[in-house]
Design an enzyme around this catalytic site. Structure first.
Site, PDB file in Angstrom:
ATOM      1  N   ASN A   1      48.548  40.013 -13.729  1.00 36.49           N
ATOM      2  CA  ASN A   1      47.107  40.346 -14.294  1.00 36.49           C
ATOM      3  C   ASN A   1      47.128  40.353 -15.573  1.00 36.49           C
ATOM      4  OD1 ASN A   1      45.620  39.773 -11.926  1.00 36.49           O
ATOM      5  ND2 ASN A   1      45.946  41.796 -11.258  1.00 36.49           N
TER       6      ASN A   1
ATOM      7  N   ASP B   1      54.410  42.922   0.047  1.00 44.55           N
ATOM      8  CA  ASP B   1      53.771  43.237  -1.576  1.00 44.55           C
ATOM      9  C   ASP B   1      54.396  42.402  -2.471  1.00 44.55           C
ATOM     10  OD1 ASP B   1      52.332  45.548  -2.479  1.00 44.55           O
ATOM     11  OD2 ASP B   1      54.060  45.271  -3.888  1.00 44.55           O
TER      12      ASP B   1
ATOM     13  N   ASP C   1      -8.724  38.960  22.911  1.00 46.89           N
ATOM     14  CA  ASP C   1     -10.040  38.174  23.449  1.00 46.89           C
ATOM     15  C   ASP C   1     -10.241  37.135  22.562  1.00 46.89           C
ATOM     16  OD1 ASP C   1     -12.047  37.371  24.751  1.00 46.89           O
ATOM     17  OD2 ASP C   1     -13.224  39.166  24.835  1.00 46.89           O
TER      18      ASP C   1
ATOM     19  N   GLU D   1      47.418  43.806  -3.533  1.00 46.68           N
ATOM     20  CA  GLU D   1      48.285  42.329  -3.505  1.00 46.68           C
ATOM     21  C   GLU D   1      49.311  43.026  -2.205  1.00 46.68           C
ATOM     22  OE1 GLU D   1      50.134  45.646  -6.611  1.00 46.68           O
ATOM     23  OE2 GLU D   1      48.022  44.832  -5.949  1.00 46.68           O
TER      24      GLU D   1
END
Length: 461
Positions: A337, A329, A53, A372
């Site tokens: 690495n 692979d 309201d 990989e």
């Protein structure tokens, strides 16, 4: 789930009348008699909609609304304000403060219930998108969205030039958005404006009675305009027409001659919500995309690859065709690495992924499924075709050294295990893993026999 609706009115009789009507429609009514109770209950119960309201004993309805919109917990709850007052400034203030609509007492029951259904549907759809986006964000699969919102595009659709001119004149200077007039055919012609409108203001009597709603249905059925805001303008609105418009998905149904300021405020609100919905949809789509993409190589990941492989097998079984699976692979990748560093290893993976993808068909599947390790699937490939493709992949990787981040170059090779499922040998989808296992076993043989070669599964047909 039953919708919870909070009724906020200082007159007990009014609250009871609303409660009876909402209960009969299978909603769960909650009640508050003042502004502070409303704010407390809204935070505690998180209702699906609030009937508020304008005049309350402690706070004005507009102040309550501003507090609701300022609280992150309650900011998105739809609020339908009502009042016996005919003061247009109060109506504008309520809409400007964030009311979803403003109804004047006595409220037509048909329009009230249709508007409730309309707002609840819209709120539920956005809430579901928000939950999906929040989940993806928690998983780190959704990017932050920019707060910048460019001007929108509003299309006025009417066959009455005088109405289009009047609406454009009324909106000029009140909105930063581009406003264009379109015919029905132009509104349905995708790409006619270069981009789809964000909002349509449609003459409800376009091409005859009910023409506006028919056009709205067409727009809702098309992907480019499905989420656009739609405002229907009625020359002589009847309650049943406006209720039907809300039930059919209109964002607003308004009488012709509405003050220009109110139309502009409503359009601003609809545009803001439409763009918020667009951002949520884009966030969810981006998150889903990230969920199936390997972030390093840009290839699909295992989560996507295995179901896709199952669908390839299903199609081959249905058509009596064949498909091939390769497990690829990188040879001696650990040494890359260890000797050159992980940045060099990442560069090798990225370049190998690119070379593999460049030497496959658009219909072929390639995914990174391990550190990989890659999976390649060739739909509709015979043994001879699959072997030729595998040999081409080996050559593509080995023929040219890969440039590393420090400027040096490194030659790498790959080994491939190949398995083909053909004719009656095609397994059921749950046995597709057997084909992958055959290719994996062939890969082990390729590694054992010196690497940089293709080995066919010994049990391949």
């Amino acid at each position: 789930m039953v919708g919870k609706i909070l009724i906020v009115d200082d007159v007990a009789t009014n609250r009871i009348v609303f409660k009876v009507k909402l209960g009969a429609a299978c909603y769960q009514p909650l009640m508050a008699s003042d502004g502070k109770s409303c704010l407390r209950l809204a935070r505690e119960t998180l209702p699906d909609l609030i009937l508020l309201d304008l005049v309350l004993p402690d706070l004005s309805g507009i102040d309550v609304l501003r507090s609701l919109r300022a609280d992150p917990l309650t900011a998105d709850i739809p609020v339908l304000m009502f009042s016996a007052s005919l003061d247009p400034q109060a109506r504008l203030a309520a809409l400007a403060a964030g009311a979803d609509d403003f109804l004047t007492k006595p409220i037509d029951d048909t329009i009230l219930m249709a508007r409730l259904r309309n707002l609840l549907r819209s709120h539920e759809a956005l809430a579901e998108l928000g939950q999906r986006g929040a989940t993806l964000k928690a998983l780190g699969l959704a990017e932050a969205q920019s707060d910048f919102a460019p001007p929108g595009l509003i299309a006025l659709v009417t066959e009455r030039p005088e109405l289009a001119m009047r609406l454009r004149r009324d909106l000029a200077g009140q909105l930063p958005d581009r406003v264009v007039a379109l015919s029905r055919e132009e509104a349905l012609a995708e790409g006619s404006l270069g981009t789809a409108p964000d909002a349509f203001v449609i003459d409800a009597d376009l091409g005859g009675e009910g023409g506006g709603m028919r056009l709205m249905s067409e727009l809702r059925s098309r992907s480019a305009t499905r989420h656009a805001a739609v405002v229907l303008i009625h020359a002589a609105p009847r309650s049943e027409d406006m209720a039907m418009a809300f039930d059919m998905g209109a964002n607003d149904a308004l009488p012709l001659g509405l003050p220009a300021g109110e139309l502009a405020i409503r359009l601003r609100t609809h545009l803001r919500r439409k763009k918020a919905g667009d951002r949520l949809r884009h966030s969810v789509q981006d998150g889903l995309r990230l969920a199936v993409i390997d972030p390093l190589t840009g290839l699909y990941n295992r989560r996507y690859a295995l179901p896709r492989l199952a669908s390839i097998a299903e199609r081959a079984e249905a058509t009596g065709g064949s498909f091939a699976v390769m497990i690829v692979d990188l040879d001696r990748f650990k040494a890359v690495n260890d000797c050159w560093g992980h940045a060099a290893g990442d560069q090798v993976l990225i370049e190998v992924a690119r070379r593999l993808g460049d030497n496959l068909r658009g219909s072929d599947l390639i995914a990174r499924i391990g550190g990989e390790e890659f999976l390649v699937a060739l739909p509709d490939a015979s043994m001879a075709e699959a072997r030729q493709t595998a040999e081409r992949l080996c050559h593509a990787v080995h023929r040219q050294p890969i440039a590393l981040p420090d400027g040096s170059e490194l030659s790498v090779t790959i080994s491939i295990g190949l398995a083909v499922a053909q004719g009656p040998t095609i397994p059921s989808p749950e046995r597709v893993a057997d084909v992958v296992d055959r290719a994996d076993q062939a890969l082990l043989v390729a590694k054992a026999e010196g690497r940089n070669k293709v080995i066919l599964s010994r049990t391949a047909a």
